[in-house]
Design a protein around this motif. Structure first.
Motif, PDB file in Angstrom:
ATOM      1  N   UNK A  32       0.833  -1.204   0.000  1.00 11.60           N
ATOM      2  CA  UNK A  32       0.000   0.000   0.000  1.00 11.60           C
ATOM      3  C   UNK A  32       0.869   1.256   0.000  1.00 11.60           C
ATOM      4  N   UNK A  33       1.881   1.258   0.855  1.00 12.39           N
ATOM      5  CA  UNK A  33       2.735   2.454   0.961  1.00 12.39           C
ATOM      6  C   UNK A  33       3.488   2.706  -0.344  1.00 12.39           C
ATOM      7  N   UNK A  34       4.015   1.660  -0.941  1.00 12.53           N
ATOM      8  CA  UNK A  34       4.752   1.847  -2.190  1.00 12.53           C
ATOM      9  C   UNK A  34       3.818   2.193  -3.349  1.00 12.53           C
ATOM     10  N   UNK A  35       2.559   1.734  -3.292  1.00 10.12           N
ATOM     11  CA  UNK A  35       1.590   2.111  -4.330  1.00 10.12           C
ATOM     12  C   UNK A  35       1.319   3.612  -4.277  1.00 10.12           C
ATOM     13  N   UNK A  36       1.281   4.174  -3.083  1.00  8.78           N
ATOM     14  CA  UNK A  36       1.125   5.629  -2.959  1.00  8.78           C
ATOM     15  C   UNK A  36       2.295   6.346  -3.623  1.00  8.78           C
ATOM     16  N   UNK A  37       3.509   5.876  -3.355  1.00  4.12           N
ATOM     17  CA  UNK A  37       4.691   6.529  -3.919  1.00  4.12           C
ATOM     18  C   UNK A  37       4.760   6.365  -5.433  1.00  4.12           C
ATOM     19  N   UNK A  47       2.572  10.953 -11.290  1.00  7.47           N
ATOM     20  CA  UNK A  47       1.802  12.177 -11.425  1.00  7.47           C
ATOM     21  C   UNK A  47       0.348  12.089 -11.032  1.00  7.47           C
ATOM     22  N   UNK A  48      -0.005  11.120 -10.173  1.00  7.70           N
ATOM     23  CA  UNK A  48      -1.381  10.976  -9.737  1.00  7.70           C
ATOM     24  C   UNK A  48      -1.507  11.155  -8.235  1.00  7.70           C
ATOM     25  N   UNK A  49      -2.683  11.568  -7.791  1.00  5.53           N
ATOM     26  CA  UNK A  49      -2.972  11.703  -6.368  1.00  5.53           C
ATOM     27  C   UNK A  49      -3.833  10.555  -5.855  1.00  5.53           C
ATOM     28  N   UNK A  50      -3.907   9.483  -6.615  1.00  6.57           N
ATOM     29  CA  UNK A  50      -4.660   8.310  -6.194  1.00  6.57           C
ATOM     30  C   UNK A  50      -3.944   7.067  -6.726  1.00  6.57           C
ATOM     31  N   UNK A  51      -3.938   6.009  -5.911  1.00  7.25           N
ATOM     32  CA  UNK A  51      -3.329   4.751  -6.321  1.00  7.25           C
ATOM     33  C   UNK A  51      -4.360   3.878  -7.017  1.00  7.25           C
ATOM     34  N   UNK A  52      -3.907   3.026  -7.906  1.00  5.15           N
ATOM     35  CA  UNK A  52      -4.799   2.157  -8.668  1.00  5.15           C
ATOM     36  C   UNK A  52      -4.374   0.698  -8.529  1.00  5.15           C
ATOM     37  N   UNK A  53      -5.236  -0.177  -9.008  1.00  5.40           N
ATOM     38  CA  UNK A  53      -4.902  -1.598  -8.989  1.00  5.40           C
ATOM     39  C   UNK A  53      -3.705  -1.896  -9.889  1.00  5.40           C
ATOM     40  N   UNK A  54      -3.509  -1.110 -10.938  1.00  2.34           N
ATOM     41  CA  UNK A  54      -2.334  -1.298 -11.797  1.00  2.34           C
ATOM     42  C   UNK A  54      -1.047  -1.012 -11.033  1.00  2.34           C
ATOM     43  N   UNK A  55      -1.076  -0.008 -10.147  1.00  3.52           N
ATOM     44  CA  UNK A  55       0.088   0.263  -9.300  1.00  3.52           C
ATOM     45  C   UNK A  55       0.384  -0.947  -8.426  1.00  3.52           C
TER      46      UNK A  55
END
Length: 313
Positions: A247-252, A258-266
């Motif tokens: 979860x933490x690395x998906x945020x980064x 360039x996004x302010x939201x994480x996705x399942x692709x991340x």
């Protein structure tokens, strides 16, 4: 251009032909995790580690791990001051913002364990006294494959403290030619100038924590971790620490892109680098030649994936 993208581009100038690996290395830094780079000698492991350190205007130290290295050579030790008659703590190389642990698996398990406390708790305890590490604090460790002569396998507890394990692999022919030309022109890590300072790195780290992770996406990460624990080829699956790490690395990663939201692709991009090295396979799976990465791919294929709208596909 965002600071994170500038950092990625500068490191990419030194590590030619591996943009995805460089991006994940920067994600690891911004997630305040630690990075393990595993590959055969000569593929650029140390170059990536040194480029990350050189691109940031902060203190970094390199530790060459060898069989005779002692824990005190890493953490530091108390030395008697003859003038005062009292013991004074002399900090070891681990007291830097970026620590390059080169060929970490050539040292004994006892010496490797000297990093356990500082990697998890950001502190070192010597002679009963606790000394805080600096922030940001990043260990970039390189290791050769465990089947090579003179190596010791990292224990599970040590592996679990690395946010990611990455591999560079060999270059394509044209990329290898580009590396040769770059060296002939004098473009080496020694000439790399910092593009971010410590305060900027800390600010960007805090900004990545503001990236949105929906409850649906968090549930998806939990389902992936639980699926590794129930997998037929796995003896010990992903820990709760691993779930948090995804979860933490998906945020980064979302921030770097360039996004302010994480996705399942991340999450799917990060599942292999973050989860695979934490899995302990069953003896039969090892005999059958199953790799941890195979398990992660199987889990990704079987666990239902949420889309950006929160539904499941």
């Amino acid at each position: 251009m965002p600071h994170s993208r500038i950092l990625t581009d500068v490191i990419g100038e030194m590590v030619i032909g591996k943009p995805a690996t460089v991006e994940l290395a920067v994600v690891c830094l911004l997630s305040e995790g630690h990075l393990l780079i595993e590959d055969v000698p000569g593929t650029g492991k140390t170059t990536l580690a040194r480029a990350m350190a050189a691109a940031i205007d902060t203190e970094w130290r390199r530790i060459q791990f060898t069989p005779d290295l002692l824990p005190a050579d890493i953490t530091g030790t108390s030395v008697l001051d003859p003038r005062t008659g009292e013991f004074e703590f002399r900090p070891g190389p681990v007291f830097a913002e970026i620590v390059i642990a080169d060929e970490i698996n050539r040292a004994s398990p006892k010496t490797q364990s000297a990093l356990l406390e500082v990697m998890e708790e950001r502190q070192v305890t010597v002679d009963g006294t606790t000394h805080p590490a600096r922030r940001p604090f990043l260990v970039v460790a390189t290791q050769n494959p465990v089947d090579m002569e003179g190596t010791y396998a990292l224990p599970e507890a040590q592996l679990d403290r690395f946010l990611m394990r990455l591999s560079l692999g060999h270059l394509e022919a044209e990329e290898e030619l580009a590396v040769i030309r770059s060296h002939q022109q004098g473009h080496t890590v020694k000439n790399l100038r910092p593009v971010m300072n410590r305060d900027t790195v800390l600010r960007v780290i805090e900004e990545t924590k503001q990236v949105t992770v929906t409850d649906t996406l968090a549930r998806y990460v939990v389902d992936l971790s639980r699926a590794t624990r129930d997998h037929a080829h796995v003896r010990h699956g992903a820990s709760t620490r691993a779930t948090i790490a995804v979860v933490r690395s998906a945020q980064a990663l979302a921030y770097v892109r360039g996004r302010q939201y994480a996705t399942s692709d991340d999450v799917r991009t990060l599942a292999g680098p973050v989860l695979a090295h934490r899995l302990v396979l069953s003896p039969q799976a090892e005999l059958d030649g199953v790799q941890a990465e195979d398990v992660v791919r199987d889990v990704l294929a079987k666990v239902r994936t949420p889309d950006t709208a929160g539904s499941v596909r």
